[in-house]
Write an enzyme that holds these catalytic residues in place. Structure first.
Site: not given
Ligand code: NAD
Length: 419
Positions: A59, A104-106
């Site tokens: 995201v 962001a991160k995932g």
């Protein structure tokens, strides 16, 4: 009332700060949404020859200040809502730290401890392949988070480079940070989040006449962040009296040696079985009498159930989002001071930025230089939060958001909204 989701918690925190600072309503609309949400389903051949499908996420919340930046988490709790929240926290954190990144991160919905090392490598490589051009050294730069480490970053780097034309490869080493030093990582990155947390705590202690020498504390999570924080607090004379991880909780009022415990966890993968402390249940751990508490595991740990149990004066958030909205309210009522996640754990992304800069410039900084720059950057952020908390007469989480949101607001105001 039903419990808020993690992303809803972010929005409550955001709204409180936005109301107080009177954030421009148009910019408020933008920042309360993510920009891109990538979900990938990908197959991996397991050691037994069967194919298993995995779901991975990335995201991208906002990139007005620079490329998207944030870690990758391998954990069965990973879902779109959690990743959205973690991505938004990265936007506030990078803005607050004053580094030119977005958020962001995932992650992957997986139990990494159930995979063999070869399966873990194949899952990591296949996820990187599935993400394809959604990541990139000047676009979106992953890093380690829960259950990911420098080895996993090295596999991501290698896979990403294989997808590029050979002549471009050397210019893309900064596609990921938190790499092993041998693969272009920075010295000091592994301990950076714990180191930053200790720098913030030292600054706070100095301002509040709080003596770290002899102060007692408990810590939840003894992985990268928790173990480094504890090991770095040892020479400052602070005494670790309780630890909890996924396998249980242990206390010892006489003190637990962080280096000894770290060696145990390195060998055993958990704190359970460590003989020099007493096993206790979750509630007893939370009710341990101590001067401060470092949550350094998952989000939503300090809640309506656990916050009333706390017998500490200060909470320094190593984890992202360890406190939910009820937890915050109860700690405020109890007079517990909170040094919020977006400030206290920013050391990791700050040194990731240093790694990225060194890769771009083909430079190698030594540990003294990395630590000195980290100290300057994170104490600068600390001072901004402290001053804004005073100016607005508000809690430090809200103050941290205000510092970050002001920077984002100013940038949007100058650039305007396309078209
Ligand atoms: P890690 O995988 O190295 O360690 C996680 C720790 O949490 C382990 O000790 C594990 O046993 C413990 N844990 C897991 N589930 C638990 C549970 N239910 N109860 C108690 N303990 C539990 O992860 P990490 O990199 O240290 O990350 C920890 C937190 O810090 C996460 O919230 C992460 O987002 C945040 N963080 C990490 C970094 C970084 O640089 N690694 C940077 C900023 C923030």
């Amino acid at each position: 009332m039903s419990r808020l989701s993690v992303f809803e918690t972010v929005l409550v925190q955001f709204d409180k700060a936005a109301d107080l600072m009177e954030l421009d309503p148009e910019i408020r609309k933008i920042l309360s949404h993510t920009t891109n949400e990538i979900v990938v389903n990908f197959p991996v051949v397991m050691d037994n020859g069967c194919v298993r499908m995995f779901t991975g996420y990335r995201v991208q919340h906002n990139n007005v200040l620079g490329p998207y930046k944030g870690g990758l988490r391998f954990h069965p709790q990973v879902d779109l809502d959690e990743v959205r929240a973690l991505a938004a926290w990265m936007t506030w954190k990078t803005a607050l730290a004053g580094i030119p990144y977005g958020g962001a991160k995932g992650g992957i919905d997986v139990r990494p401890w159930e995979l063999s090392p070869r399966e873990l490598e194949r899952v990591t490589r296949r996820f990187t392949f599935a993400l394809g051009s959604n990541i990139g050294p000047e676009y979106d730069i992953p890093a380690p988070d829960m259950n990911t480490n420098p080895q996993i970053m090295a596999w991501i780097l290698d896979t990403y480079l294989q997808m590029m034309p050979p002549m471009e490869r050397n210019r893309a080493v900064h596609v990921v940070t938190g790499k092993p030093v041998e693969s272009g990582g920075s010295v000091g990155r592994n301990k950076a989040t714990g180191q930053g947390l200790v720098f913030v705590l030292e600054a706070w202690a100095k301002d509040h006449g709080f003596e770290l020498q002899g102060a007692t504390y408990i810590i939840q999570g003894f992985g990268n962040v928790g173990s480094w924080a504890a090991r770095l607090l040892k020479p400052l004379g602070a005494i670790l009296v309780g630890v909890e991880d996924h396998s249980g909780a242990l206390v010892n009022p006489e003190g637990i040696d962080p280096d000894d415990m770290a060696a145990w966890v390195e060998r055993e993968g958990r704190i359970q079985g460590y003989a020099k402390a007493e096993p206790v249940d979750h509630e007893t751990f939370f009710g341990t009498q101590a001067d401060f508490f470092i949550p350094a595991a998952l989000e939503e740990q300090i809640t309506a159930e656990t916050a009333p149990l706390l017998k500490v004066g200060v909470v320094i958030e190593g984890a992202n989002g360890p406190t939910d909205v009820d937890g915050d309210r109860i700690m405020l009522e109890k007079g517990i001071h909170v040094l919020p996640d977006v400030l206290a754990n920013a050391g990791g992304v700050i040194v990731s930025y240093f790694e990225w800069l060194q890769n771009k410039r083909s430079e190698f900084w030594d540990l003294d230089e990395v630590d000195a720059r980290l100290h300057r950057q994170i104490v600068g952020a600390y001072c901004s939060v402290r001053d804004i908390a005073k100016e607005y007469q508000t809690d430090w989480r809200t103050a941290a958001y205000i510092v970050a949101l002001r920077r984002l607001e100013q940038t949007y105001k100058k650039r305007g909204i396309f078209p």
